[in-house]
Scaffold this active site. Structure first.
Site, short mmCIF file in Angstrom:
data_model
loop_
_atom_site.label_atom_id
_atom_site.label_comp_id
_atom_site.label_asym_id
_atom_site.label_seq_id
_atom_site.Cartn_x
_atom_site.Cartn_y
_atom_site.Cartn_z
N GLY A 1 0.92 -1.17 0.03
CA GLY A 1 0.13 -0.02 0.04
C GLY A 1 0.89 1.11 0.08
O GLY A 1 1.92 1.26 -0.64
N ASN B 1 -6.42 -6.40 12.37
CA ASN B 1 -4.86 -6.27 11.91
C ASN B 1 -4.17 -7.77 12.83
O ASN B 1 -3.30 -8.18 12.14
CB ASN B 1 -4.21 -5.23 12.29
CG ASN B 1 -4.66 -4.11 11.36
OD1 ASN B 1 -5.18 -4.39 10.06
ND2 ASN B 1 -4.51 -2.85 11.21
N ASN C 1 -0.48 -1.03 12.30
CA ASN C 1 -1.05 -0.52 13.74
C ASN C 1 -2.27 -1.34 14.21
O ASN C 1 -2.93 -1.85 13.44
CB ASN C 1 -1.36 0.91 13.60
CG ASN C 1 -0.31 2.04 13.55
OD1 ASN C 1 0.26 1.80 14.56
ND2 ASN C 1 -0.28 2.77 12.75
N ARG D 1 8.66 13.56 14.18
CA ARG D 1 7.75 14.59 14.07
C ARG D 1 8.14 15.46 15.35
O ARG D 1 8.03 16.76 15.13
CB ARG D 1 6.40 13.88 14.47
CG ARG D 1 5.94 13.26 13.22
CD ARG D 1 4.43 12.32 13.65
NE ARG D 1 3.79 12.02 12.48
CZ ARG D 1 3.19 10.77 12.39
NH1 ARG D 1 3.08 10.11 13.41
NH2 ARG D 1 2.53 10.46 11.35
N HIS E 1 3.11 3.30 20.84
CA HIS E 1 3.01 4.10 19.54
C HIS E 1 1.27 4.58 19.56
O HIS E 1 0.80 4.15 18.60
CB HIS E 1 3.48 3.38 18.43
CG HIS E 1 3.21 4.14 17.15
ND1 HIS E 1 3.74 5.29 16.69
CD2 HIS E 1 2.48 3.95 15.73
CE1 HIS E 1 3.49 5.86 15.78
NE2 HIS E 1 2.79 4.89 15.03
N1 APR Z 1 -1.74 -9.85 2.93
C1 APR Z 1 -0.96 -8.94 2.28
N2 APR Z 1 -1.39 -7.80 2.13
C2 APR Z 1 -2.31 -7.16 2.79
C3 APR Z 1 -3.09 -8.30 3.46
C4 APR Z 1 -2.81 -9.39 3.72
N3 APR Z 1 -3.41 -10.45 4.38
N4 APR Z 1 -4.47 -7.56 4.02
C5 APR Z 1 -4.16 -6.21 3.39
N5 APR Z 1 -2.99 -6.16 2.81
C6 APR Z 1 -2.78 -4.91 2.16
C7 APR Z 1 -3.79 -4.11 1.53
O1 APR Z 1 -4.26 -4.70 0.22
C8 APR Z 1 -3.02 -2.81 1.13
O2 APR Z 1 -2.40 -2.48 -0.03
O3 APR Z 1 -1.98 -4.10 2.94
C9 APR Z 1 -1.80 -2.85 2.23
C10 APR Z 1 -2.02 -1.71 3.25
O4 APR Z 1 -1.92 -0.53 2.54
P1 APR Z 1 -2.66 0.68 2.80
O5 APR Z 1 -4.01 0.37 2.85
O6 APR Z 1 -2.22 1.80 1.50
O7 APR Z 1 -2.14 1.37 4.24
P2 APR Z 1 -0.90 2.12 4.46
O8 APR Z 1 -0.97 3.61 4.67
O9 APR Z 1 0.30 1.79 3.68
O10 APR Z 1 -0.60 1.73 6.05
C11 APR Z 1 -0.07 0.41 6.48
O11 APR Z 1 0.93 0.96 8.39
O12 APR Z 1 1.20 2.96 9.30
C12 APR Z 1 0.62 1.79 9.21
O13 APR Z 1 -1.87 2.42 10.37
C13 APR Z 1 -1.02 1.80 9.17
O14 APR Z 1 -1.47 -0.47 9.76
C14 APR Z 1 -1.45 0.69 8.65
C15 APR Z 1 -0.16 0.13 7.60
#
Ligand code: APR
Length: 323
Positions: free
Chosen positions: A12, A102, A127, A158, A182
Site C-alpha cells: 500500500g 490487523n 498498527n 515529528r 506508539h
Molecule cells: N496480505 C498482504 N497484504 C495485505 C493483506 C494480507 N492479508 N491485507 C491487506 N493487505 C494490504 C492491502 O491490500 C494494502 O495494499 O496491505 C496494504 C496496506 O496499505 P494501505 O491500506 O495503503 O495502508 P498504509 O497507509 O500503507 O498503512 C499500512 O501501516 O502505518 C500503518 O496504520 C497503518 O496499519 C497501517 C499500515
C-alpha cells in the site's frame, strides 16, 4: 548486480514508499507482496522502470498472495521483511479499533514468514504497532531481537520537526526522541531533547513545549484528519528506510523502537515479555542493545501508563489467539 533482499508485505502507501526509497538508494532488491490482485506486481514494475533515472540497479518484483499462502515462497532468503499489511486508520478511528482485524492479517503474514524465511529480521509497521510486533513475535519467535516495530523513529522525526519550526533552526541540530507505546500516550522525552546541545527547556517556555508535545502525540491523527481516507506514509516510509539502512550497513544507529523487554531490562522498565518503544541500537543482528532510561518520578508515571496500555492490548491478543 546483487543486493541484499528486502521483502515488504503490504504494497500500500507505506509499503510502496519504503520500496521506492530502498530502490532509489540502491540499498536492496525489493520484493513486494499484497493480497490485491496485481497491485504489488504493477507497482514494483512501475518503480523499477523509474530506476534508470535514479541511476540505480535495484530490482523490484511483486507478487499477489492468496488466502492459502500462494506466492509467499518468494519470501525465501530475505535479509529483512517489513510487515505493513493491514487496514489503515480512518478518521475518528483509534489505533486500537484496528486491533483484531490487523491481528488476523499480521498473523497470516507472520506464519508465512516463519515457513519461508524464519531467519529474517522483521520490522512491523501495521498498527497498533507495538501489539502487531508482539503478534508477529508470538508466531515467528522465539528469537526476539530480530523482531522490532517501527514507531519511535517516526514519532521522533515529528518531535524534531515541530521543535525546529518553532525555533527557526535546522532539523539537523535537533536531537529528540519519543518512547513508550506508539499511541496517544507516547512520551516525547523532553529532558533529553536538545538543540545544538542546548537543552530544549532553556530555549522554550513550558507552554510552547507542551504544545509541541501535544502535537507530536497527535501527529498521526493530525494527518488522518486531513487525508480522511488514509494515514501518513511519507514520514513512515523514510523512517522504516532509516532502520533498514542501519541494519544492512551495520551502522549501529540509535533510534527508538518497540523492542522485546525481558530479564534485567524488562525489570528496569517494569515490562516482561512484550514490546514497548525504548532507545535501541540497531545493526546487522537486529536490536543489538536496549538502553535503560533512568526516569524521574513524573516520567516514570507516564511510562507506567503507556506500558500498562500496551499490556492491556497484549492480553487481549493473548486471549484472542488463545495463548
Ligand atoms: N496480505 C498482504 N497484504 C495485505 C493483506 C494480507 N492479508 N491485507 C491487506 N493487505 C494490504 C492491502 O491490500 C494494502 O495494499 O496491505 C496494504 C496496506 O496499505 P494501505 O491500506 O495503503 O495502508 P498504509 O497507509 O500503507 O498503512 C499500512 O501501516 O502505518 C500503518 O496504520 C497503518 O496499519 C497501517 C499500515
Amino acid at each position: 548486480m546483487s543486493l541484499p533482499k528486502v521483502s515488504v508485505i503490504g504494497a500500500g502507501q507505506v509499503g510502496s514508499m519504503v520500496a521506492e526509497h530502498l530502490a532509489i538508494k540502491e540499498l536492496a532488491d525489493v520484493y513486494l507482496f499484497d493480497v490485491v490482485d496485481g497491485a504489488a506486481k504493477g507497482k514494483s514494475l512501475d518503480m523499477m522502470e523509474a530506476m534508470p533515472h535514479w541511476k540505480s540497479d535495484s530490482t523490484l518484483e511483486g507478487y499477489t498472495v492468496g488466502p492459502n499462502g500462494e506466492n509467499y515462497e518468494n519470501l525465501k532468503e530475505s535479509k529483512i521483511i517489513v510487515i505493513t499489511a493491514g487496514l489503515a486508520r480512518k478518521p475518528g478511528m483509534s489505533r486500537d479499533d484496528l486491533l483484531y482485524k490487523n491481528v488476523d492479517i499480521v498473523k497470516s503474514a507472520a506464519e508465512n514468514v516463519k515457513k519461508y524465511s524464519p531467519n529474517s529480521i522483521i520490522i512491523v509497521v501495521t498498527n497498533p504497532m507495538d501489539i502487531m510486533t508482539y503478534t508477529a513475535y508470538r508466531i515467528i519467535g522465539p528469537e526476539k531481537y530480530r523482531i522490532m516495530g517501527m514507531g519511535g523513529t517516526l514519532d521522533s522525526g515529528r518531535f524534531r520537526t515541530f521543535v525546529a519550526k518553532e525555533l527557526g533552526v535546522s532539523v539537523d541540530d535537533v536531537t529528540a526522541f519519543v518512547v513508550g507505546g506508539h499511541g496517544d500516550d507516547m512520551i516525547p522525552f523532553v529532558r533529553y531533547c536538545s538543540v545544538g546541545g542546548i537543552p530544549l527547556t532553556e530555549l522554550l517556555s513550558k507552554e510552547k513545549i507542551d504544545a509541541i508535545l501535544a502535537r507530536t502525540r497527535n501527529g498521526g491523527g493530525e494527518i488522518v484528519s486531513y487525508l480522511k481516507t488514509g494515514s501518513a506514509y511519507f514520514a513512515p516510509g523514510i523512517s522504516i528506510t532509516v532502520m533498514i539502512e542501519s541494519i544492512l550497513k551495520d551502522k549501529k544507529r540509535v533510534v527508538t523502537a518497540p523492542a522485546f523487554l525481558t530479564g534485567d531490562t524488562g525489570k528496569h522498565y517494569g515490562v516482561e515479555g512484550f514490546f514497548v518503544g525504548v532507545p535501541v541500537k540497531i545493526g546487522k543482528n537486529g536490536v543489538e542493545e536496549i538502553y535503560k532510561l533512568s526516569f524521574q518520578p513524573e516520567e516514570r508515571k507516564l511510562w507506567d501508563i503507556t506500558a500498562a496500555h500496551v499490556k492491556e492490548s497484549v492480553e487481549k491478543v493473548n486471549a484472542y489467539l488463545h495463548i
